[in-house]
Design a protein around this motif. Structure first.
Motif, PDB file in Angstrom:
ATOM      1  N   LEU A 121       7.499  -1.433 -10.049  1.00 17.99           N
ATOM      2  CA  LEU A 121       6.391  -2.310 -10.421  1.00 17.99           C
ATOM      3  C   LEU A 121       5.159  -1.581 -10.931  1.00 17.99           C
ATOM      4  O   LEU A 121       4.330  -2.181 -11.622  1.00 17.99           O
ATOM      5  CB  LEU A 121       6.005  -3.195  -9.233  1.00 17.99           C
ATOM      6  N   TRP A 122       5.015  -0.295 -10.585  1.00 21.50           N
ATOM      7  CA  TRP A 122       3.810   0.444 -10.981  1.00 21.50           C
ATOM      8  C   TRP A 122       4.089   1.683 -11.821  1.00 21.50           C
ATOM      9  O   TRP A 122       3.170   2.276 -12.374  1.00 21.50           O
ATOM     10  CB  TRP A 122       3.032   0.885  -9.735  1.00 21.50           C
ATOM     11  N   SER A 123       5.329   2.113 -11.882  1.00 24.02           N
ATOM     12  CA  SER A 123       5.690   3.339 -12.593  1.00 24.02           C
ATOM     13  C   SER A 123       4.944   4.561 -12.042  1.00 24.02           C
ATOM     14  O   SER A 123       4.625   5.496 -12.782  1.00 24.02           O
ATOM     15  CB  SER A 123       5.412   3.202 -14.104  1.00 24.02           C
ATOM     16  N   THR A 124       4.667   4.554 -10.764  1.00 28.98           N
ATOM     17  CA  THR A 124       4.006   5.690 -10.133  1.00 28.98           C
ATOM     18  C   THR A 124       4.352   5.698  -8.649  1.00 28.98           C
ATOM     19  O   THR A 124       5.073   4.821  -8.163  1.00 28.98           O
ATOM     20  CB  THR A 124       2.482   5.626 -10.337  1.00 28.98           C
ATOM     21  N   MET A 125       3.826   6.687  -7.928  1.00 22.04           N
ATOM     22  CA  MET A 125       4.165   6.870  -6.521  1.00 22.04           C
ATOM     23  C   MET A 125       3.553   5.772  -5.649  1.00 22.04           C
ATOM     24  O   MET A 125       2.611   5.076  -6.075  1.00 22.04           O
ATOM     25  CB  MET A 125       3.685   8.232  -6.049  1.00 22.04           C
ATOM     26  N   PRO A 126       4.057   5.596  -4.444  1.00 23.05           N
ATOM     27  CA  PRO A 126       3.497   4.586  -3.533  1.00 23.05           C
ATOM     28  C   PRO A 126       2.038   4.878  -3.203  1.00 23.05           C
ATOM     29  O   PRO A 126       1.601   6.034  -3.197  1.00 23.05           O
ATOM     30  CB  PRO A 126       4.387   4.698  -2.286  1.00 23.05           C
ATOM     31  N   ASP A 127       1.296   3.824  -2.896  1.00 19.98           N
ATOM     32  CA  ASP A 127      -0.084   4.016  -2.456  1.00 19.98           C
ATOM     33  C   ASP A 127      -0.119   4.130  -0.937  1.00 19.98           C
ATOM     34  O   ASP A 127       0.916   4.100  -0.257  1.00 19.98           O
ATOM     35  CB  ASP A 127      -0.980   2.883  -2.966  1.00 19.98           C
ATOM     36  N   ASP A 128      -1.322   4.273  -0.385  1.00 15.23           N
ATOM     37  CA  ASP A 128      -1.455   4.497   1.058  1.00 15.23           C
ATOM     38  C   ASP A 128      -0.881   3.336   1.871  1.00 15.23           C
ATOM     39  O   ASP A 128      -0.291   3.559   2.944  1.00 15.23           O
ATOM     40  CB  ASP A 128      -2.928   4.703   1.413  1.00 15.23           C
ATOM     41  N   GLU A 129      -1.042   2.112   1.390  1.00 16.47           N
ATOM     42  CA  GLU A 129      -0.545   0.971   2.162  1.00 16.47           C
ATOM     43  C   GLU A 129       0.976   0.991   2.258  1.00 16.47           C
ATOM     44  O   GLU A 129       1.547   0.739   3.325  1.00 16.47           O
ATOM     45  CB  GLU A 129      -1.018  -0.342   1.542  1.00 16.47           C
TER      46      GLU A 129
END
Length: 448
Positions: A121-129
């Protein structure tokens, strides 16, 4: 990035600082918790570069960073192996749910699921949440997973899903590769730029408003700016910003077919290419591409001196060859129906281009017959025939989105998954977010 990595400043150069840096960096680089041994191995590389290579602290740190950024843990989604259905099926005689089976489906860890979800969904790594939920082992909870998908779709980072998925599916990355001939005087850089942005703006509107996927076939709105509105003959749109604009039948637009960028890409700059347009519709909207032409099939040639034939008339001559006729019977109706859009996507009633201009071109015949027997005489009737195949379109879009989400081709063992996704779409009025939620909740997405 330098200040983030060397969080305590450049003054410290002790061994403890090296370990602290990589203890902070490796979990982000690998998108999961790391072991002491993994940290030690990188620290050892840095120390060896200092002692054996006689490098300074910062140059040795560069070597350590190279070691991390070239490692499989950074380059690949950690152990989320997207094995092909064909490979799994090749191991006969062993149950697929046997954990010893070399291609058995096993549950992905929460960290692996977080990465798969964020890159989908974001084309990047997971965020802190996402990392916090993975650490707490809560990401697999269906309610939590549903809430995270909703949150992620509402986040501005979901623009990457629009850009990357829609960019591939709608061929946007190739828009601008075809440069129209000088006779198409209405084509200019602002139109080209707006044409490249329109499919993204339209897809984002469908996604953000959770509209039915059938909007891609036909819709009573466009998402355009002033330059495109002028090209489409729509009054009252001012400014460079894109916005939703309601349209009527008299505008002959709606959905992705008729978008100037797509119609220009599916032409050759001088004339329309019904075969190319028809192939695109069959491949991208119905997942039913025609067979490759035989080597001696030849191409539809431009008009020669003394000949003033429309593309349709030249196609009819081409089809007299039995070798060519079999393919064209399936292909031509899907492309000829779009002949009202010229080589830059402008609406026309008469043939233009190749020397034709104004009222001297012959009237266009866009009629045809689908292989299922549905006949049409106008663009509107053509789109009605496509809408009658909306389940086929739903299956095609489901296959494309699953391929994007899993990073592997869909095989015959995925049949139940695809049919389940189509069923979910039908039960939810074909709304696009229901497809995304169903993919994320599927066993295939949650397995490795």
């Amino acid at each position: 990035s330098h200040k983030t990595l060397f969080f305590a400043g450049d003054e410290r150069t002790d061994d403890g600082y090296v370990r602290e840096i990589f203890a902070r960096f490796l979990p982000r680089a690998y998108r999961r918790p790391v072991t002491d041994e993994e940290i030690d191995s990188v620290v050892a590389v840095v120390k060896d570069a200092q002692t054996t290579g006689k490098l300074s602290f910062h140059d040795a740190m560069r070597v350590g960073l190279q070691r991390v950024l070239c490692s499989p843990g950074f380059l690949f989604l950690d152990n989320v192996v997207f094995r092909s259905a064909k490979a799994r099926a090749s191991f006969h005689g062993v149950k697929g749910d046997d954990p010893q089976h070399p291609f058995a489906e096993r549950k992905a860890t929460d960290y692996q699921l977080a990465s798969r979800l964020s890159y989908f969904l974001w084309s990047t790594m997971p965020d802190d949440e996402l990392f916090k939920l993975a650490a707490a082992g809560r990401l697999r909870d269906p309610a939590v997973l549903t809430a995270q998908v909703q949150r992620m779709l509402a986040d501005p980072k979901s623009e990457q899903f629009v850009t990357n998925f829609a960019g591939q599916w709608l061929s946007v990355r190739d828009y601008g590769a075809i440069k129209p001939a000088a006779e198409y005087r209405d084509y200019d850089p602002p139109l080209e730029h707006a044409s490249q942005h329109e499919p993204f703006a339209f897809f984002a509107e469908v996604l953000n408003k959770n509209l039915p996927i059938t909007s891609f076939i036909d819709s009573d709105f466009l998402v355009i700016n002033e330059r495109l509105a002028r090209h489409y003959g729509i009054a009252g749109v001012k400014g460079a910003e894109f916005r939703r604009v309601r349209i009527g039948p008299e505008h002959h637009r709606g959905g992705v077919l008729g978008m100037a960028g797509l119609m220009t890409y599916l032409a050759d700059g001088t004339r329309t290419l019904p075969m190319r347009r028809g192939t695109w519709v069959l491949r991208e909207l119905l997942n039913d591409p025609p067979n490759n032409p035989p080597p001696n099939a030849g191409e539809i040639q431009p008009n020669t001196s003394g000949k003033n034939l429309t593309v349709r008339q030249r196609l009819e001559l081409h089809r007299r060859d039995d070798v060519c006729a079999s393919c064209h019977a399936k292909l031509d109706p899907y492309g000829l129906a779009l002949e009202n859009y010229d080589a830059i996507g402008a609406w026309r009633e008469r043939f233009n281009g190749e020397g034709y201009r104004g009222s001297n071109g012959p009237l266009l015949d866009v009629s045809g017959r689908f292989p299922n027997g549905h006949t049409f005489a106008t663009l509107e009737e053509y789109k009605s025939g496509l809408m009658a195949q909306k389940d086929k379109f739903a299956r095609a879009l489901a296959i494309k989105m699953v391929t994007y989400a899993l990073g592997r081709p869909v095989g015959y063992t995925d049949h139940k998954l695809i049919e389940s996704l189509v069923g979910t779409l039908k039960k939810n009025d074909y709304r696009i977010q229901s497809l995304i939620h169903a993919i994320v909740a599927s066993e295939a997405f949650n397995s490795k």
